[in-house]
Write an enzyme that holds these catalytic residues in place. Structure first.
Site, mmCIF file in Angstrom:
data_model
loop_
_atom_site.group_PDB
_atom_site.id
_atom_site.type_symbol
_atom_site.label_atom_id
_atom_site.label_comp_id
_atom_site.label_asym_id
_atom_site.label_seq_id
_atom_site.Cartn_x
_atom_site.Cartn_y
_atom_site.Cartn_z
ATOM 1 N N SER A 108 35.514 28.914 41.475
ATOM 2 C CA SER A 108 35.256 30.121 40.694
ATOM 3 C C SER A 108 35.450 31.427 41.443
ATOM 4 O O SER A 108 35.406 32.492 40.830
ATOM 5 C CB SER A 108 33.839 30.076 40.106
ATOM 6 O OG SER A 108 33.769 29.134 39.068
ATOM 7 N N LYS A 158 28.645 39.971 39.729
ATOM 8 C CA LYS A 158 28.804 38.902 38.740
ATOM 9 C C LYS A 158 27.442 38.552 38.164
ATOM 10 O O LYS A 158 26.450 38.402 38.883
ATOM 11 C CB LYS A 158 29.434 37.672 39.396
ATOM 12 C CG LYS A 158 29.648 36.499 38.444
ATOM 13 C CD LYS A 158 30.271 35.316 39.171
ATOM 14 C CE LYS A 158 30.454 34.122 38.259
ATOM 15 N NZ LYS A 158 31.034 32.957 38.969
ATOM 16 N N SER A 205 34.933 30.999 37.191
ATOM 17 C CA SER A 205 34.089 31.729 36.257
ATOM 18 C C SER A 205 33.896 33.205 36.607
ATOM 19 O O SER A 205 33.311 33.969 35.824
ATOM 20 C CB SER A 205 32.709 31.072 36.177
ATOM 21 O OG SER A 205 32.065 31.072 37.447
#
Length: 478
Positions: A172, A71, A148
């Site tokens: 997230s 990520k 996210s």
């Protein structure tokens, strides 16, 4: 190894093939790169191009040679740009060193192949940053994969990689796990290291880990990377035995509280999410656990105010430093509207505001900890809806101030954000399916530092209510 064969294995399965010489690591990497190339045009899950070759890693680690995606937020690898989902950073900031968790990923044998999309600086329950465009859910390309960590979730769900890095400041990891049908564990605060760049991200709300398709990969990954680094703020007791052993062992008879009512506010909970949690509760009773309906009572308004202070203050501090370093203005050309609103609110805060938020978190943590003296685990839906449409959470909505954006996000994450404040471990499992065929996540929350019980219960549920045969419409094996 062809892509279909590759996608049939989880991370530990691939590691076993490599370790026993049934397949070469290079063949796995070639299949993974082809799988990423197949999936990404439909999903838009990558930031930039995938790497032409895996980043350096230890070949004899427990995940020796297993593909991993990173990520594009907080964690970074040496000499690999990090954009954090923002136009503010241009093509990205490149640093000369690994974060501590990245170093542990390499030591575990993970072969990093790509960066994955996130919302701008992670403050959204979706992955639709203007700099990258919307990432799409492989179960339904009109829907968000959550956020996210949406790019990581989309790639894992589509079979492109078995494991992907993720982080969680309000849900997230767990929200995209629920939206995409994955296993998403938010470890206890301090179980994984945030160093060396951070001591307590988001006043302690932020935690780093991974998304997986199986409980055993989740447990083995935690075995591989947990623990403090010198200078870390927290030193948690190590597990009494490996988490991987817990995941294949039934837990003792547990006292499990169940709620399907929002923990923070009066948000409507979709019937699929309620039905899913209730079905799991009934199954847990048949497995011998003591189940009753109960939940901690929280002052949602006080929590929301403190949480907005924590997020806005953190964003302001980070973004002001980055903007100064890059020599660019904090304006609408470089930041999305809600990010800019949060930065402006964060700049207005005083030290007293921050300490007041910490005091609120302390009060709430002690209230919740008292509840967990009566129960071992809390069961709830992970999200208020199975997923949501792309564009529904618009981070560039100029009509929203910082609190308005915060509250819009917590309509989705009412069940998740509380446990970032308390620091407790929480895991989302894909244990139900909506009438539309979408996965529905169910969340299990344990006592602080008790990942062992959560993983044992998660493994038991995976065996009792398996999900391995469910695949989204966009999958590299199709």
């Amino acid at each position: 190894m062809d892509v279909r064969e590759y996608a049939a294995f989880d991370g530990l399965g691939l590691a076993e093939l490599i370790r026993t010489g049934q397949v070469a690591a290079a063949e796995v990497h070639e299949a993974a790169m082809e799988a990423i190339d197949r999936a990404n045009p439909e999903l838009n899950a990558l930031v930039g191009d995938r790497f032409p070759a895996p980043l350096a890693h230890t070949v004899d680690g427990p995940f020796g040679g297993v593909p991993l995606a990173l990520k594009d937020l907080i964690l970074h690898a040496a000499d690999v740009p990090m954009q954090a989902g923002s136009r503010l950073l241009g093509p990205g900031v490149t640093l000369s060193y690994d974060t501590d968790l990245m170093r542990r990923f390499r030591a575990a044998g993970f072969a990093a192949l790509a960066r994955t999309a996130t919302s701008e600086f992670g403050f959204a329950a979706t992955a639709e940053a203007l700099v990258n465009g919307p990432t799409r859910n492989p179960w339904d390309l009109t829907r968000s994969p959550g956020g996210s960590s949406g790019g990581s979730a989309a790639l894992v769900a589509a079979g492109a990689v078995p494991v992907a890095h993720a982080n969680d400041g309000g849900g997230s990891i767990r929200v995209p796990a629920a939206c995409c049908g994955l296993v998403g564990l938010k470890p206890s605060r301090g179980r994984t290291t945030p160093g060396p760049d951070h001591a307590d991200p988001l006043l302690g709300l932020g935690v780093e880990f991974v998304l997986t398709r199986t409980v055993r990969d989740c447990a083995a990954a935690l075995d591989a990377v947990h623990g403090a680094e010198p200078g870390d703020r927290y030193l948690l007791p190590p597990p009494q035995r490996p988490y991987a052993e817990e995941a294949v062992s039934d837990p003792r008879r547990l006292r499990i509280a169940v709620t399907t009512d929002p923990l923070l506010g009066d948000t409507t909970v979709d019937s699929s999410c309620r039905i899913g949690a209730e079905a799991v509760a009934r199954r847990l009773e048949t497995l011998g656990h003591h189940v009753s309906y109960a939940a901690p009572v929280i002052d949602a308004e006080s929590f929301g105010e403190a949480n907005c202070v924590a997020w806005s203050g953190f964003l302001a501090a980070e973004i002001c430093d980055l903007a100064a370093g890059a020599g660019v203005a904090m304006d609408a050309q470089h930041l999305e509207a809600t990010t800019l609103a949060c930065v402006e609110y964060g700049q207005s805060l005083t030290a007293m505001d921050v300490f007041a938020a910490q005091n609120t978190f302390n009060d709430i943590t002690r209230q919740v900890a008292a509840f967990f003296t009566e129960y071992d685990v809390l069961l709830s839906p992970t999200t208020t809806r199975p997923n949501f449409a792309l564009g529904e959470l618009d981070a560039n909505d100029t009509s929203l101030d910082a609190r308005g954006w915060h509250d819009a996000l917590f309509e989705v994450g009412t069940f998740t954000g509380l446990f970032n404040a308390t620091g407790q471990p929480a895991i989302s499992l894909p244990l139900h399916t909506s009438p539309q065929g979408w996965p529905v996540g169910v969340q299990l929350v344990g006592r602080y530092a008790d990942e062992a019980t959560l993983l044992a219960l998660a493994g038991q549920l995976e065996r009792a209510m398996p999900w391995a045969d469910r695949r989204p419409s966009v999958h590299v094996s199709h």
